[in-house]
Each structure stands twice: as structure tokens, then as C-alpha cells.
Design a protein around this motif. Structure first.
Motif, PDB file in Angstrom:
ATOM      1  N   VAL A 249       0.808  -1.218   0.000  1.00  0.00           N
ATOM      2  CA  VAL A 249       0.000   0.000   0.000  1.00  0.00           C
ATOM      3  C   VAL A 249       0.844   1.272   0.000  1.00  0.00           C
ATOM      4  O   VAL A 249       0.334   2.344  -0.259  1.00  0.00           O
ATOM      5  CB  VAL A 249      -0.982   0.034   1.199  1.00  0.00           C
ATOM      6  CG1 VAL A 249      -1.981  -1.090   1.085  1.00  0.00           C
ATOM      7  CG2 VAL A 249      -0.246  -0.026   2.517  1.00  0.00           C
ATOM      8  N   CYS A 250       2.117   1.132   0.311  1.00  0.00           N
ATOM      9  CA  CYS A 250       2.985   2.310   0.344  1.00  0.00           C
ATOM     10  C   CYS A 250       3.288   2.758  -1.081  1.00  0.00           C
ATOM     11  O   CYS A 250       3.556   1.940  -1.952  1.00  0.00           O
ATOM     12  CB  CYS A 250       4.303   1.994   1.056  1.00  0.00           C
ATOM     13  SG  CYS A 250       4.083   1.502   2.782  1.00  0.00           S
ATOM     14  N   SER A 251       3.265   4.036  -1.280  1.00  0.00           N
ATOM     15  CA  SER A 251       3.589   4.545  -2.615  1.00  0.00           C
ATOM     16  C   SER A 251       5.063   4.903  -2.733  1.00  0.00           C
ATOM     17  O   SER A 251       5.566   5.115  -3.818  1.00  0.00           O
ATOM     18  CB  SER A 251       2.729   5.774  -2.938  1.00  0.00           C
ATOM     19  OG  SER A 251       2.958   6.779  -1.958  1.00  0.00           O
ATOM     20  N   GLY A 252       5.735   4.955  -1.617  1.00  0.00           N
ATOM     21  CA  GLY A 252       7.149   5.305  -1.622  1.00  0.00           C
ATOM     22  C   GLY A 252       7.931   4.329  -0.775  1.00  0.00           C
ATOM     23  O   GLY A 252       7.766   3.120  -0.889  1.00  0.00           O
ATOM     24  N   ASP A 253       8.761   4.855   0.097  1.00  0.00           N
ATOM     25  CA  ASP A 253       9.580   4.022   0.970  1.00  0.00           C
ATOM     26  C   ASP A 253       8.726   3.324   2.016  1.00  0.00           C
ATOM     27  O   ASP A 253       7.737   3.871   2.509  1.00  0.00           O
ATOM     28  CB  ASP A 253      10.635   4.880   1.674  1.00  0.00           C
ATOM     29  CG  ASP A 253      11.653   5.450   0.713  1.00  0.00           C
ATOM     30  OD1 ASP A 253      11.880   4.815  -0.338  1.00  0.00           O
ATOM     31  OD2 ASP A 253      12.203   6.527   0.997  1.00  0.00           O
ATOM     32  N   CYS A 254       9.118   2.126   2.374  1.00  0.00           N
ATOM     33  CA  CYS A 254       8.436   1.356   3.416  1.00  0.00           C
ATOM     34  C   CYS A 254       8.574   2.093   4.748  1.00  0.00           C
ATOM     35  O   CYS A 254       9.644   2.637   5.061  1.00  0.00           O
ATOM     36  CB  CYS A 254       9.062  -0.030   3.518  1.00  0.00           C
ATOM     37  SG  CYS A 254       8.361  -1.062   4.822  1.00  0.00           S
ATOM     38  N   ILE A 255       7.513   2.084   5.549  1.00  0.00           N
ATOM     39  CA  ILE A 255       7.579   2.767   6.841  1.00  0.00           C
ATOM     40  C   ILE A 255       8.568   2.096   7.798  1.00  0.00           C
ATOM     41  O   ILE A 255       9.009   2.702   8.753  1.00  0.00           O
ATOM     42  CB  ILE A 255       6.188   2.889   7.501  1.00  0.00           C
ATOM     43  CG1 ILE A 255       5.579   1.509   7.755  1.00  0.00           C
ATOM     44  CG2 ILE A 255       5.271   3.753   6.661  1.00  0.00           C
ATOM     45  CD1 ILE A 255       4.276   1.539   8.536  1.00  0.00           C
ATOM     46  N   LEU A 256       8.910   0.847   7.508  1.00  0.00           N
ATOM     47  CA  LEU A 256       9.886   0.141   8.341  1.00  0.00           C
ATOM     48  C   LEU A 256      11.301   0.220   7.763  1.00  0.00           C
ATOM     49  O   LEU A 256      12.209  -0.434   8.270  1.00  0.00           O
ATOM     50  CB  LEU A 256       9.479  -1.318   8.513  1.00  0.00           C
ATOM     51  CG  LEU A 256       8.161  -1.554   9.252  1.00  0.00           C
ATOM     52  CD1 LEU A 256       7.810  -3.029   9.264  1.00  0.00           C
ATOM     53  CD2 LEU A 256       8.227  -1.001  10.664  1.00  0.00           C
TER      54      LEU A 256
END
Length: 151
Positions: free
Chosen positions: A101-108
Motif C-alpha cells: 500500500v505504500c507509494s514510496g519508501d516502506c515505513i519500516l
């Protein structure tokens, strides 16, 4: 969402079966014995055993004195070989969602990739023979239900 270190039941059965057989090096064990020791479905285990035999990691013998044992190839194999025999390993970037679902960098960040790398390194660097009773501490041997008797 998926679980961390999500392994299929077949993968878990393959690894645990290999360790159980390594802990009984002079004995052939039936699918029923192995399934009972692992509290697993004998039917599902039989499918996994067949894949491991086809991969040359286990030997199979029919009849009253039959059963399964590690082949020389299996004894020298690494954990990763047993996983590859029963399943296709995931490749590429791991995401906690089946559909990212992320459009950019992973939140992790790169945490999931680092975990994947560490797990693969451990699986590729650990031989089944490392789990033979003479190389395990007594607590591990007891947990596998390995008696002092061999054969």
C-alpha cells in the motif's frame, strides 16, 4: 497482513522432520511415528516426506522394518535445502501487506529486508548434522524425545 517469518506448515514439517531423523541416526522412522512426535497430520507429513525423498534428502523403505531416514545428502544438507524441497521461497522485497500500500519508501525502512537476509544466512549456514544429539545440549535432546538408546 502476514506474520513475521511466515513459514508454511510444509516448511516447518520438513525442518522438524529432518532434525528428528538426525536425532535418530541409526533408526528408520515411520510417517506415523514422526507425525505423532511432531503432533502433525500424518497425511500432510506423508506429502512432505515424499517431496524430501524425491529431492534425495531422505531415504524411504517399505515393509515392516521400513520407514524414513536421512540420506547421506540429507545429513550434509543445510536447512535451506529442506525448505527448497517442499516450497518455493519468496523472492524480492517483503511487505507486511499482500498487496503493498505504500507509494514510496516502506515505513519500516529496510528492516524486513535485513530480517530476511539474516534468516536466509542462518538457514544456508546450518547443516542438519549440526542437530545430531552429540552436537546438541541435553535440553534440546530431551525436547525432541530422543532417548539415550540408539537404533
Amino acid at each position: 497482513m502476514t506474520k513475521f517469518l511466515n513459514m508454511t506448515e510444509a516448511m516447518s514439517l520438513a525442518l522438524h522432520t529432518a532434525v528428528v531423523l538426525a536425532s535418530h541416526p541409526n533408526k528408520r522412522m515411520s510417517a506415523k511415528e514422526i507425525a505423532a512426535g511432531l503432533h502433525a497430520s500424518e497425511f500432510h507429513l506423508a506429502k512432505v516426506l515424499q517431496r524430501l525423498v524425491n529431492a534425495g534428502l531422505l531415504l524411504s523403505r517399505r515393509g515392516p522394518s521400513g520407514g524414513f531416514s536421512l540420506s547421506p545428502k540429507g545429513l550434509n544438507a543445510v536447512l535451506l535445502d529442506f525448505l527448497r524441497a517442499v516450497s518455493t521461497l519468496p523472492e524480492g522485497h517483503m511487505c507486511l501487506f499482500e498487496q503493498p500500500v505504500c507509494s514510496g519508501d516502506c515505513i519500516l525502512g529496510d528492516l524486513l529486508d535485513q530480517v530476511d537476509k539474516l534468516v536466509l544466512e542462518r538457514l544456508a549456514g546450518s547443516k542438519i548434522s549440526d542437530f545430531a544429539p552429540d552436537k546438541m545440549d541435553p535440553g534440546q535432546v530431551m525436547a525432541l524425545g530422543v532417548s539415550e538408546e540408539r537404533g
